[in-house]
Design a protein around this motif. Structure first.
Motif, PDB file in Angstrom:
ATOM      1  N   LYS A 123      10.094   5.644   0.410  1.00 29.26           N
ATOM      2  CA  LYS A 123      10.866   4.831   1.354  1.00 29.26           C
ATOM      3  C   LYS A 123       9.962   3.794   1.988  1.00 29.26           C
ATOM      4  N   ARG A 124      10.600   2.898   2.694  1.00 31.11           N
ATOM      5  CA  ARG A 124       9.842   1.889   3.421  1.00 31.11           C
ATOM      6  C   ARG A 124       9.477   2.468   4.779  1.00 31.11           C
ATOM      7  N   ASP A 211       4.118  -2.503   7.681  1.00 32.27           N
ATOM      8  CA  ASP A 211       5.115  -1.672   7.018  1.00 32.27           C
ATOM      9  C   ASP A 211       4.820  -1.673   5.530  1.00 32.27           C
ATOM     10  N   VAL A 212       5.000  -0.529   4.924  1.00 32.42           N
ATOM     11  CA  VAL A 212       4.707  -0.400   3.500  1.00 32.42           C
ATOM     12  C   VAL A 212       5.773   0.452   2.825  1.00 32.42           C
ATOM     13  N   GLU A 213       5.881   0.259   1.529  1.00 30.86           N
ATOM     14  CA  GLU A 213       6.631   1.165   0.673  1.00 30.86           C
ATOM     15  C   GLU A 213       5.695   2.335   0.383  1.00 30.86           C
ATOM     16  N   ASP A 271       3.036   0.380  -4.734  1.00 29.76           N
ATOM     17  CA  ASP A 271       3.598  -0.900  -5.153  1.00 29.76           C
ATOM     18  C   ASP A 271       4.582  -0.645  -6.267  1.00 29.76           C
TER      19      ASP A 271
END
Lengths: 275, 275
Positions: A123-124, A211-213, A271
């Motif tokens: 999820k993000r 924020d990252v995946e 990614d």
DNA sequence: TTGCTCCTCACGTCACGTGAGGTGGC
DNA sequence: TTGCTCCTCACGTCACGTGAGGTGGC
């Protein structure tokens, strides 16, 4: 004049559907008996019903297709709607295929009797503003040293934030890392401070974790972190199996601490791999 | 203990969703304050929430995934469900792609400013039991002869069916055709008689028109059938443009007759082209 | 009298979103 | 006092399916 039943049979729809079409206003009976309430339809209304069905078949809702039923469908109007639905359909197809891939991946895991990662999700993770303290030593990552860093760093943070009147949950903190030029990692201890007014001191800096995946899962056990290593291994594999490329070091967020027992949210940034 | 808001933020779901999960029974708060009604969650419940999200992500409904959340997910159980959802997903993907193709076909029609066939649809026409009279002549199809056949045939049918007490709509009949060995067509006039007890006479036979997949549209005009020819041409092309192969002669079903004006349902049977 | 068709509510579907109206602690 | 969080209803979403309960003509 046809009764509703006869009209329904000819049109291949249910009586209930025709009543619904009347209620929504897309297809009215030619006549309604004011005494009995019986609905009557003219045969040529089948053409309108066909149009309705054809447009429905293209994925339009009754609400959307209503204006297109009357007379000279402006062509451009319809075309506009269809371009929209085309986009939506393409997205849905893509999403369903992705889901299908996940289902098949899961079936493969089960076949291997490897029911790992049942509570792993991708999820993000939203960005988060923190106050943080960096590990000062120049040496690389080492678990015994890491634990020697944690307690004093937490003490420093607590002292400074208390002085500044910044509130937060005392049982919760985040451990993350930045990579040094030589490839080793510098640990950083951070605590979320939301939007409270605090801009940092010489000892404590303010930062925003982007924020990252990420692959996220929950570790539950002793604070010694014994179980964390293998979990990261599983997360890594989970990411790869689902078409993602793991990115750099993870983040450990301690959410709850009761005595020696901790609950930690493990976050492994990833990614998406195209192709 | 986490408040519902904190738990929601950590889990990346809405507060409303958590209340919903409680109502459905898939994720209960660890504690609910009996006085204020406030819900409190334990950090480790995030693992359950993750499982829930993961299973939802595979396309399961809350109802379906509920039993899988507890303890030792039996693997086989999950696998069973997933095989099912896999099938459903595959079907949905196929359907959406077909719909996408229809949308694109329609956009092509519009681009050609050819807004024909707006009230044409392809559907399954149900089987229908009829009483019918065949054209006796040995000659091929000819419109003037056809009209000479219609009235006497209708008279014969009406006379016999009245004698037998068979009820039906007097304004409605079906004209269909069978192919002769030489390729010419024998017209047949039929009227629907449902399940009424009538087994035929020397003049009138009973038959069941099989259910078929067909392009269907409505013709509205004079009984002379002038406009019917071109309409069949359009139906033929519509079928081909949508991946169907037109099959044999059509059926004309007169649904309404007011003086010289008729409303006719034109039916062109088709076969789906695979590949 | 029994069957069939037609009628009007009205709930259920699925997973929440979105007010409305009110409360308790900083 | 203002803001924020939390609470409980309860309607809306989309296109009908599915009873419940009742009526009129063969």
């Amino acid at each position: 004049m046809l009764t509703i039943g006869a009209f329904a049979r000819l049109g291949g729809v249910s009586v209930r559907a025709l009543r619904h079409y009347e209620q929504v206003g897309v297809l009215l009976p030619a006549r309604t008996d004011p005494v009995t309430g019986y609905r009557y339809y003219r045969a040529h209304q089948l053409a309108r019903l066909h149009r309705l069905q054809a447009l429905q078949d293209l994925g339009l809702s009754l609400h959307q297709l209503a204006p297109l039923l009357d007379d000279g469908i402006s062509g451009e109007q319809l075309s506009g709607m269809l371009v929209l639905t085309r986009t939506q359909l393409a997205e849905q197809v893509a999403e369903h295929r992705a889901r299908l891939a996940r289902v098949e991946q899961r079936l493969r895991y089960i076949a291997l009797e490897d029911d790992m990662s049942i509570d792993m999700i991708i999820k993000r993770v939203p960005a988060i503003r923190v106050a943080q303290v960096r590990y000062g030593g120049a040496e690389g990552l080492d678990f015994s040293r890491l634990r020697g860093f944690l307690e004093p760093a937490l003490a420093t943070l607590n002292r400074v934030l208390d002085d500044e009147g910044v509130t937060r949950d005392r049982e919760s903190w985040i451990m993350h890392y930045v990579e040094r030029p030589d490839g080793t990692l510098t640990p950083i201890l951070a605590v979320p401070i939301d939007d409270q007014p605090f801009e940092g001191t010489p000892d404590v800096e303010v930062s925003v974790l982007a924020d990252v995946e990420a692959v996220v899962t929950i570790y539950r056990g002793t604070a010694s972190h014994d179980g964390v290593g293998p979990l990261y291994g599983q997360m890594w594999r989970y990411a790869e199996d689902h078409g993602y490329r793991p990115q750099g070091p993870g983040r450990d967020r301690v959410i709850e601490r009761v005595g020696d027992q901790v609950v930690v949210e493990l976050t492994l940034p990833v990614d998406e791999v195209d192709a």
